[in-house]
Motif scaffolding. Structure first.
Motif, PDB file in Angstrom:
ATOM      1  N   ALA A  42       0.753  -1.253  -0.021  1.00 30.65           N
ATOM      2  CA  ALA A  42       0.241  -0.017  -0.089  1.00 30.65           C
ATOM      3  C   ALA A  42       0.736   1.144  -0.203  1.00 30.65           C
ATOM      4  O   ALA A  42       1.740   1.377   0.826  1.00 30.65           O
ATOM      5  N   ARG A  43       0.449   2.314  -0.820  1.00 30.24           N
ATOM      6  CA  ARG A  43       1.354   3.354  -1.086  1.00 30.24           C
ATOM      7  C   ARG A  43       0.936   4.209   0.342  1.00 30.24           C
ATOM      8  O   ARG A  43       1.713   5.117   0.638  1.00 30.24           O
ATOM      9  N   GLU A  62       8.075   1.196  -1.814  1.00 31.75           N
ATOM     10  CA  GLU A  62       9.558   1.733  -2.005  1.00 31.75           C
ATOM     11  C   GLU A  62      10.143   1.353  -0.880  1.00 31.75           C
ATOM     12  O   GLU A  62       9.716   1.803   0.160  1.00 31.75           O
ATOM     13  N   PRO A  63      11.581   1.202  -1.217  1.00 32.73           N
ATOM     14  CA  PRO A  63      12.305   0.996  -2.394  1.00 32.73           C
ATOM     15  C   PRO A  63      11.875  -0.678  -2.709  1.00 32.73           C
ATOM     16  O   PRO A  63      11.870  -1.277  -1.530  1.00 32.73           O
ATOM     17  N   ARG A  64      12.152  -0.799  -3.938  1.00 31.30           N
ATOM     18  CA  ARG A  64      11.561  -2.042  -4.324  1.00 31.30           C
ATOM     19  C   ARG A  64      12.706  -3.213  -3.899  1.00 31.30           C
ATOM     20  O   ARG A  64      12.057  -4.459  -3.713  1.00 31.30           O
ATOM     21  N   ASP A  65      13.779  -3.177  -3.818  1.00 32.05           N
ATOM     22  CA  ASP A  65      14.646  -4.143  -3.344  1.00 32.05           C
ATOM     23  C   ASP A  65      14.377  -4.507  -1.856  1.00 32.05           C
ATOM     24  O   ASP A  65      14.490  -5.870  -1.519  1.00 32.05           O
ATOM     25  N   ALA A  66      13.959  -3.458  -1.143  1.00 35.38           N
ATOM     26  CA  ALA A  66      13.729  -3.775   0.211  1.00 35.38           C
ATOM     27  C   ALA A  66      12.462  -4.382   0.305  1.00 35.38           C
ATOM     28  O   ALA A  66      12.193  -5.309   1.237  1.00 35.38           O
ATOM     29  N   VAL A 107       4.774  -5.776 -11.943  1.00 37.88           N
ATOM     30  CA  VAL A 107       5.088  -6.881 -12.217  1.00 37.88           C
ATOM     31  C   VAL A 107       6.270  -7.740 -12.003  1.00 37.88           C
ATOM     32  O   VAL A 107       6.470  -8.856 -11.687  1.00 37.88           O
ATOM     33  N   GLU A 108       7.402  -6.980 -11.982  1.00 35.00           N
ATOM     34  CA  GLU A 108       8.850  -7.565 -11.735  1.00 35.00           C
ATOM     35  C   GLU A 108       8.980  -7.942 -10.358  1.00 35.00           C
ATOM     36  O   GLU A 108       9.394  -8.949  -9.882  1.00 35.00           O
ATOM     37  N   VAL A 109       8.331  -7.248  -9.355  1.00 39.03           N
ATOM     38  CA  VAL A 109       8.278  -7.638  -7.984  1.00 39.03           C
ATOM     39  C   VAL A 109       7.560  -8.940  -7.818  1.00 39.03           C
ATOM     40  O   VAL A 109       7.925  -9.784  -7.202  1.00 39.03           O
TER      41      VAL A 109
END
Length: 217
Positions: A42-43, A62-66, A107-109
């Protein structure tokens, strides 16, 4: 989206996005599969609060890696870190991702946190962009589109999806109180769009125009 691609009993599902689509998806998964653990991405704060009230564990986008690492820790997936790009879970432990945003980043996540042969159900539609697609074939994932609804079978009963939804509401199994955050008369349609366009400040999730109204919101 949920009835045609449900999570397995005792499984784990991620709902990406917690607007009107995502909130409804969370509620329906929790109603039809109460033994399934649900995470929500959720943003905005108002979205996070409602998603948590509906029983989801909430994460920031965000961040997506986290985000990938946090979803891996939540689900029990094993994080692998390639030389470049985002981390990936292998093996993953998320059975279904319901993506209500639908852009390349989400999609990538979704592909990176899914278990092998898991399902990415696309509800949201974003613009087409490049992303790292190798997890799709590496994990043998199912990419499923969900555009509308029709006759669905729930608990052995086949009827229109909206009839199932209304039955869930009437029985109290789905409670979306709090989803409709703002209502405006038609004459104030510009205000309605302004509120929806600044969800961070307004706390809007679902905004409606009420043709019965002639006064203020």
């Amino acid at each position: 989206a949920v009835t045609r691609t449900p999570p397995p009993a005792g499984g784990q599902a991620v709902v990406y996005g917690a607007g009107a689509l995502g909130t409804c998806a969370i509620a329906v998964v929790r109603a039809l599969r109460p033994d399934v653990r649900v995470a929500a991405v959720a943003r905005w704060p108002a979205q996070s609060r409602l998603a948590a009230r509906l029983g989801a564990t909430v994460f920031d986008p965000e961040p997506r890696d986290a985000l990938v690492e946090q979803l891996a820790e939540w689900s029990g997936g094993i994080v692998r870190r390639p030389w470049e790009g985002l981390p990936i879970t292998h093996p993953g432990a998320v059975d279904v991702v319901y993506d209500t945003v639908g852009d390349a980043a989400t999609v990538e996540v979704g592909m990176r946190v899914l278990a092998g042969r898991g399902s990415l159900v696309q509800l949201g539609v974003g613009r087409v962009e490049r992303c790292e697609w190798t997890p799709w074939y590496f994990k043998e994932l199912r990419l499923v589109g969900s555009n509308a609804f029709g006759l669905e079978t729930v608990d052995g009963r086949t009827q229109h999806a909206m009839a199932h939804y209304l039955d869930l509401v009437r029985s109290g199994r789905v409670d979306l109180d709090g989803l409709l955050t703002h209502t405006f008369p038609l004459a104030r349609w510009e205000d309605a769009f302004e509120v929806l366009g600044d969800q961070a400040a307004s706390g809007a999730i679902k905004v409606a125009l009420d043709l019965r109204q002639s006064g203020s919101a």
